[in-house]
Design a protein around this motif. Structure first.
Motif, short mmCIF file in Angstrom:
data_model
loop_
_atom_site.label_atom_id
_atom_site.label_comp_id
_atom_site.label_asym_id
_atom_site.label_seq_id
_atom_site.Cartn_x
_atom_site.Cartn_y
_atom_site.Cartn_z
N PHE A 4 0.81 -1.20 0.00
CA PHE A 4 0.00 0.00 0.00
C PHE A 4 0.85 1.26 0.00
CE2 PHE A 4 -4.48 -0.77 -0.01
CZ PHE A 4 -5.04 0.49 -0.06
N CYS A 5 2.03 1.19 0.59
CA CYS A 5 2.91 2.37 0.62
C CYS A 5 3.26 2.81 -0.78
CB CYS A 5 4.23 2.05 1.34
SG CYS A 5 4.00 1.36 2.93
N ARG A 7 1.58 2.36 -3.39
CA ARG A 7 0.43 2.47 -4.29
C ARG A 7 0.24 3.88 -4.77
NH1 ARG A 7 -4.48 -1.37 -3.37
NH2 ARG A 7 -2.88 -2.45 -2.22
N GLY A 8 -0.21 3.99 -6.00
CA GLY A 8 -0.53 5.31 -6.54
C GLY A 8 -1.77 5.86 -5.88
N ASN A 9 -1.91 7.18 -5.95
CA ASN A 9 -3.02 7.86 -5.31
C ASN A 9 -4.19 8.01 -6.27
OD1 ASN A 9 -4.69 9.35 -3.76
ND2 ASN A 9 -3.46 11.21 -3.79
N ILE A 14 -5.90 2.29 -5.81
CA ILE A 14 -6.43 2.11 -4.45
C ILE A 14 -7.45 0.97 -4.40
CG2 ILE A 14 -7.89 3.15 -2.68
CD1 ILE A 14 -6.61 5.80 -3.33
#
Lengths: 443, 160
Positions: A4-5, A7-9, A14
């Motif tokens: 998750f770190c 991961r794109g925003n 998500i």
């Protein structure tokens, strides 16, 4: 958690499986089909294939129970497949109901509107929602059947207390008339269903699921979700009249009955010339009836079993078994008659009734106290009478005598025959001993 | 009340009450393992997002968590939860998404649920083109594929 770190925003990054699962739990079936499943390939695959739990949740939202006496998830069936299969049954029930409502209105003078719920408003009425057990098709039926009396709930509560179910709007399917009796078979609104359920509970101590009722008569058609009558989960059982020791098995389930009724309507099976849908068929032969033409006089005769007036329990009613039939006779001038038909008046009737080995013959003046005039161009003379009999499959036949009122044969008597017609049950109906019967129920 | 030190992605150290910080299952685990002496680094949580999280965790310490009925009855969160919670997630899409990422990383379930409910409310009753535009999602279907999807979904629609 690590991934998750990195991961794109953005939405696509998500909303992986877990997140999409949470997201979908806040959306209903319509939202997911209209707004989510077609957004992009990932979401499409997640929902259609990978996230079976979404469909498990949707099933809980859409239907009351996880499984039913007549409907459950097969071994190895995914929740998605189960949901889809279930929803398609709901849709089929809807389609057949809509067709029945439309055809009934087309074939009746009195229009009955507003009985189908909107597709997007599939929630069942509270009276259905509180039931602890039901068949799946019963729920599907009431997901489609509108309660038309919603704005008068306080009045309904009062009427329920008074057991006055016949005032609430129900959907009338067919009518059987004879003498002063008018037996109207109706599909029950949730309010009426609740009232009749209460009455059945009070009277007989059973908790049952009424689906139809003959208005103003103690005669209901219930859905046997728990298979108490032994004809299968969800079977339609008719119970009525003072003698409850015998009941009629009508159909294995609601859809079978509705489909059959729909087909009959489509094929113009019912006699509808008087602006109502009568249970007597247009073509008498379809129910063991007869159509006979003699000297241009056409006589159609067909019988109809009426369970309500039957007597079955010999030990209680010191009388023999009695099966009760009404029959309808239609007298008219045959449209194919060659030549001129001169007006003639009916003078007498003769019936020969064969009950098993025994034959009974009766003769009388007129029919139901009348001496109808038959002439070309008039509406058929139609009347009903009844015939209680000890034997199912009783055969009636006979003749009417007419006096010719005009023309070269004026004053002469002619005889119009009535070919044999059968007093028998509807096809697919069966009489069965009521396994729940106790003698105190003869009330 | 004892405090724990959290380090944001910008390197800033923020002191937070243990009771508040422990609403994060991740942080609680670290405290249980290593005590409160060491700083806890949160390399992917910015200061502003951490502040929002602290606000949330402080609030749920003294108030009942958001209990949002599933599925949503309407696309307005004010209809399904308290004004405080509805307002709390009334954020820019970018901030909302960062909040989701952080809530997931820190394992704060009530916040994750609330934020997802917000996203759901933004999807509900919207058409697919609107949703793609709003969330900047690429349509990777060809027209033929889209037509096929529509065919496949016909079972869900009313038939006549």
């Amino acid at each position: 958690m690590e991934s998750f770190c990195l991961r794109g925003n953005d939405f696509v990054s998500i909303f992986d499986s877990d997140m999409t699962s949470i997201l979908c739990s806040y959306l209903n079936f319509d939202d997911i089909m209209e707004s989510v499943i077609g957004i992009n390939k990932d979401l499409n695959i997640l929902i259609n294939q990978k996230l079976d739990i979404v469909w498990q949740n949707l099933f809980k939202q859409e239907f009351m129970f996880r499984d039913y006496p007549d409907h459950r998830r097969y071994q190895g069936e995914s929740h998605f497949q189960y949901f889809k299969r279930s929803f398609l049954i709901y849709k089929e029930v809807r389609q057949v109901m809509r067709s029945i409502f439309n055809l009934t209105n087309q074939q009746s003078e009195q229009k009955q509107e507003g009985f189908i719920k909107k597709f997007k408003n599939r929630k069942v009425h509270t009276f259905i929602a509180v039931q602890e057990i039901m068949s799946f098709q019963y729920e599907c039926f009431y997901k489609n059947f509108e309660e038309k009396n919603n704005q008068q709930q306080n009045i309904i509560q009062f009427l329920i207390g008074q057991n006055q179910y016949y005032i609430i709007e129900n959907f009338k399917l067919t009518t059987t008339s004879f003498y002063d009796h008018k037996l109207e078979l109706c599909l029950l609104s949730p309010s009426s269903m609740k009232m009749i359920q209460n009455i059945l509970k009070q009277r007989y101590g059973f908790h049952q699921l009424p689906l139809m009722h003959i208005m103003n008569y103690r005669h209901s058609i219930i859905v046997d979700a728990e298979n108490k009558f032994g004809m299968g989960h969800g079977a339609l059982i008719q119970q009525g009249g003072p003698d409850r020791s015998v009941v009629v098995f009508m159909a294995p389930d609601i859809l079978s009955y509705l489909r059959q009724h729909n087909e009959k309507l489509k094929n113009q099976y019912f006699f509808t010339r008087r602006g109502i849908i009568e249970t007597y068929p247009s073509y008498p032969q379809l129910l063991g009836g007869s159509l006979t033409v003699t000297h241009g006089i056409k006589i159609e005769a067909v019988a109809n079993y009426i369970h309500f007036f039957g007597v079955f329990d010999k030990s209680y009613y010191n009388d023999d078994t009695r099966y009760f039939f009404s029959y309808q006779v239609r007298i008219s001038v045959d449209e194919n008659y060659q030549g001129e038909f001169f007006p003639s008046r009916l003078k007498s009737r003769t019936w020969k009734i064969q009950m098993g080995e025994r034959v009974q013959e009766t003769t009388g003046l007129g029919v139901i106290g009348e001496y109808p005039l038959i002439e070309s161009g008039m509406e058929p003379f139609i009347y009903e009478s009844c015939c209680p009999t000890k034997v199912l499959g009783t055969i009636m036949q006979g003749h009417f005598t007419f006096e010719v009122l005009d023309g070269p044969q004026k004053g002469q008597e002619i005889t119009a025959l009535i070919d044999p017609f059968n007093l028998r049950l509807d096809d697919d109906h069966q009489l069965i001993a009521n396994p729940l019967f106790q003698s105190w129920m003869h009330m | 009340m004892s405090k724990v030190k959290l380090v944001t992605s910008e390197g800033e150290i923020v002191e937070v009450d243990i009771e508040v910080a422990s609403k994060s299952v991740l942080i609680k685990g670290m405290i249980d393992d290593s005590g409160v002496e060491e700083e806890i680094p949160l390399p992917n949580v910015k200061r502003n997002i951490l502040q929002k999280i602290i606000d949330f965790c402080t609030y749920i310490k003294d108030n009942s968590p958001p209990e949002i009925e599933k599925p949503l009855k309407s696309n307005n969160l004010n209809d399904v939860t308290t004004p405080w919670y509805a307002e709390f997630v009334n954020l820019d899409q970018e901030v909302l998404f960062e909040l989701i990422l952080a809530a997931n990383y820190l394992d704060i379930k009530p916040l994750l649920e609330l934020a997802c409910a917000k996203v759901a409310s933004l999807i509900k009753n919207r058409s697919i083109p609107e949703i793609r535009k709003f969330f900047n999602i690429e349509n990777d279907f060809t027209p033929e594929e889209e037509a096929q999807i529509m065919e496949e979904n016909k079972w869900a629609e009313e038939s006549f």
